[in-house]
Scaffold this motif. Structure first.
Motif, short mmCIF file in Angstrom:
data_model
loop_
_atom_site.label_atom_id
_atom_site.label_comp_id
_atom_site.label_asym_id
_atom_site.label_seq_id
_atom_site.Cartn_x
_atom_site.Cartn_y
_atom_site.Cartn_z
N LYS A 1 0.82 -1.22 0.00
CA LYS A 1 0.00 0.00 0.00
C LYS A 1 0.85 1.26 0.00
O LYS A 1 0.42 2.32 -0.48
CB LYS A 1 -0.95 0.01 1.19
N HIS A 2 2.07 1.18 0.52
CA HIS A 2 2.95 2.34 0.57
C HIS A 2 3.51 2.69 -0.80
O HIS A 2 4.04 3.79 -0.99
CB HIS A 2 4.08 2.10 1.56
N ARG A 3 3.40 1.76 -1.74
CA ARG A 3 3.90 2.00 -3.10
C ARG A 3 2.75 2.08 -4.10
O ARG A 3 2.99 2.15 -5.31
CB ARG A 3 4.87 0.89 -3.51
N ALA A 4 1.53 2.08 -3.58
CA ALA A 4 0.36 2.10 -4.46
C ALA A 4 0.06 3.52 -4.94
O ALA A 4 0.06 4.46 -4.15
CB ALA A 4 -0.85 1.53 -3.72
N GLN A 5 -0.20 3.64 -6.23
CA GLN A 5 -0.64 4.90 -6.82
C GLN A 5 -2.09 4.75 -7.26
O GLN A 5 -2.51 3.66 -7.66
CB GLN A 5 0.23 5.26 -8.02
N THR A 6 -2.84 5.81 -7.16
CA THR A 6 -4.24 5.78 -7.59
C THR A 6 -4.48 6.83 -8.66
O THR A 6 -3.79 7.86 -8.71
CB THR A 6 -5.20 6.03 -6.41
N GLN A 7 -5.44 6.55 -9.52
CA GLN A 7 -5.82 7.50 -10.56
C GLN A 7 -7.31 7.33 -10.85
O GLN A 7 -7.77 6.21 -11.07
CB GLN A 7 -5.00 7.27 -11.84
N VAL A 8 -8.03 8.42 -10.83
CA VAL A 8 -9.46 8.41 -11.11
C VAL A 8 -9.68 8.91 -12.53
O VAL A 8 -9.23 10.00 -12.89
CB VAL A 8 -10.25 9.27 -10.10
N LEU A 9 -10.36 8.11 -13.33
CA LEU A 9 -10.61 8.46 -14.72
C LEU A 9 -11.95 9.17 -14.86
O LEU A 9 -12.97 8.69 -14.36
CB LEU A 9 -10.61 7.19 -15.59
N SER A 10 -11.93 10.27 -15.57
CA SER A 10 -13.15 11.01 -15.87
C SER A 10 -13.55 10.76 -17.32
O SER A 10 -12.73 10.99 -18.22
CB SER A 10 -12.93 12.51 -15.64
N PRO A 11 -14.76 10.29 -17.57
CA PRO A 11 -15.17 10.06 -18.97
C PRO A 11 -15.02 11.31 -19.83
O PRO A 11 -14.59 11.21 -20.99
CB PRO A 11 -16.64 9.64 -18.84
N GLU A 12 -15.33 12.47 -19.27
CA GLU A 12 -15.25 13.71 -20.03
C GLU A 12 -13.83 13.99 -20.49
O GLU A 12 -13.61 14.50 -21.60
CB GLU A 12 -15.76 14.88 -19.18
N SER A 13 -12.85 13.63 -19.67
CA SER A 13 -11.45 13.90 -20.01
C SER A 13 -10.99 13.11 -21.23
O SER A 13 -10.01 13.49 -21.89
CB SER A 13 -10.54 13.58 -18.83
N TYR A 14 -11.68 12.01 -21.51
CA TYR A 14 -11.31 11.16 -22.65
C TYR A 14 -12.36 11.20 -23.75
O TYR A 14 -12.34 10.38 -24.67
CB TYR A 14 -11.07 9.72 -22.17
N ASN A 15 -13.30 12.14 -23.63
CA ASN A 15 -14.35 12.32 -24.63
C ASN A 15 -15.15 11.05 -24.89
O ASN A 15 -15.44 10.69 -26.04
CB ASN A 15 -13.75 12.84 -25.95
N VAL A 16 -15.48 10.35 -23.79
CA VAL A 16 -16.33 9.17 -23.90
C VAL A 16 -17.56 9.36 -23.01
O VAL A 16 -17.53 10.12 -22.04
CB VAL A 16 -15.58 7.88 -23.51
N GLU A 17 -18.61 8.65 -23.37
CA GLU A 17 -19.87 8.80 -22.64
C GLU A 17 -19.77 8.23 -21.23
O GLU A 17 -20.28 8.80 -20.27
CB GLU A 17 -20.99 8.10 -23.41
N ASP A 18 -19.11 7.07 -21.11
CA ASP A 18 -19.00 6.42 -19.81
C ASP A 18 -17.81 5.47 -19.79
O ASP A 18 -17.26 5.10 -20.82
CB ASP A 18 -20.29 5.67 -19.45
N ILE A 19 -17.40 5.08 -18.59
CA ILE A 19 -16.35 4.08 -18.39
C ILE A 19 -16.86 3.01 -17.42
O ILE A 19 -16.81 1.82 -17.69
CB ILE A 19 -15.05 4.71 -17.85
N GLY A 20 -17.36 3.46 -16.28
CA GLY A 20 -17.99 2.55 -15.33
C GLY A 20 -17.05 1.49 -14.78
O GLY A 20 -15.85 1.70 -14.63
N HIS A 21 -17.61 0.31 -14.53
CA HIS A 21 -16.87 -0.79 -13.92
C HIS A 21 -16.23 -1.71 -14.95
O HIS A 21 -15.36 -2.50 -14.61
CB HIS A 21 -17.84 -1.61 -13.05
N MET A 22 -16.65 -1.60 -16.20
CA MET A 22 -16.27 -2.59 -17.20
C MET A 22 -15.54 -2.05 -18.43
O MET A 22 -14.75 -2.76 -19.04
CB MET A 22 -17.53 -3.33 -17.68
N LYS A 23 -15.79 -0.83 -18.83
CA LYS A 23 -15.49 -0.43 -20.20
C LYS A 23 -14.04 -0.05 -20.48
O LYS A 23 -13.70 0.23 -21.62
CB LYS A 23 -16.44 0.69 -20.64
#
Length: 289
Positions: free
Chosen positions: A246-268
């Motif tokens: 966990k001390h070496r874990a990086q996180t990143q939150v993806l925004s659909p708008e940032s990639y010009n897509v309608e959605d990403i959700g849990h699967m896409k």
């Protein structure tokens, strides 16, 4: 540059055989990747992403967990598969096969949901160079938000027990939750999502040996803003189970708008219609190969 794929049978430590596919590239080998699937998701779902990785010079293996897809033998009601054995047996065997197929390179796990959750059950997980997880979280029901929380409670605590009782397995496909699930898979899934830390709820109960406290590799945890399951709280809850990593874990939150897509959700993330997201994985793998 050419890529090839080969269907293989993978023998697990308990002598169960599961179905896998190995992807080779004619490019110089950059590293080798195992794609560990989400609960009840068949390997074919990851085929185009696997081919993309191969086209970038990575060796890749995909697979169906026992009781799922091509790894289901006989009547699903008779399957003894569990989430626990998916990690301890299936994922362990897949990494062993990846290492024998692509010797003397770096080894990476791309985990989708359960695929990343279960890595600490693998006794050979110390051979991994890095972990790249998408939508991997504890799935803790009480951390979900309405109205999705109502749907999740219904599925986990009403639909799964009723389906197991009536049919001898969970007909998850009826509610858009992947393939039909063996009874013990569904039962553990229900129990683990009702607690904190997912697999941690089974420590000292059904799981007496694990490697969550030992695994110490860099990891990237991606989740999408529009994912009702792997929200930020649940991602952090899952990361906390990896007491060293966990001390070496990086996180990143993806925004659909940032990639010009309608959605990403849990699967896409793994959908070929979201290819613009895939360089995130390539950049991570290249950095750690």
């Amino acid at each position: 540059m050419t890529t090839t794929q080969q269907d293989v049978a993978i023998s697990c430590p308990d002598n169960i055989s599961i179905s896998g596919t190995i992807y080779h590239s004619s490019l110089p080998l950059k590293g080798a990747v195992m794609i560990a699937p989400a609960t009840g998701i068949k390997q074919v779902f990851y085929a185009k992403f696997a081919m993309f990785l191969a086209q970038q010079g990575f060796g890749v293996i995909t697979y169906d967990n026992r009781g799922i897809g091509k790894s289901l033998t006989g009547n699903i009601k008779k399957s003894s598969a569990s989430l626990q054995c998916w990690g301890q047996q299936d994922q362990t065997a897949v990494l062993d096969r990846l290492m024998s197929e692509f010797p003397s390179t770096s080894y990476h796990l791309v985990g989708h949901s359960a695929g990343g959750q279960l890595v600490g059950l693998m006794p050979n997980s110390h051979n991994l160079t890095s972990i790249f997880n998408f939508a991997c979280s504890s799935g803790c029901l009480k951390n979900m938000h309405f109205p999705y929380a109502f749907k999740a409670q219904f599925f986990m605590n009403l639909f799964i027990p009723a389906s197991n009782l009536i049919f001898g397995h969970a007909k998850s496909q009826w509610v858009g939750m992947g393939e039909p699930l063996p009874k013990q898979v569904a039962k553990q899934w229900q129990h683990w999502c009702n607690g904190q830390g997912y697999v941690k709820t089974a420590f000292g109960k059904t799981i007496f040996e694990h490697h969550y406290d030992e695994l110490d590799v860099p990891s990237l945890w991606l989740n999408a803003e529009d994912d009702d399951i792997a929200n930020n709280t649940n991602v952090a809850d899952m990361i906390s189970v990896f007491t060293k990593a966990k001390h070496r874990a990086q996180t990143q939150v993806l925004s659909p708008e940032s990639y010009n897509v309608e959605d990403i959700g849990h699967m896409k993330f793994f959908s070929s219609q979201r290819k613009q997201l895939w360089p995130i994985a390539i950049n991570w793998l290249a950095k750690h190969s």
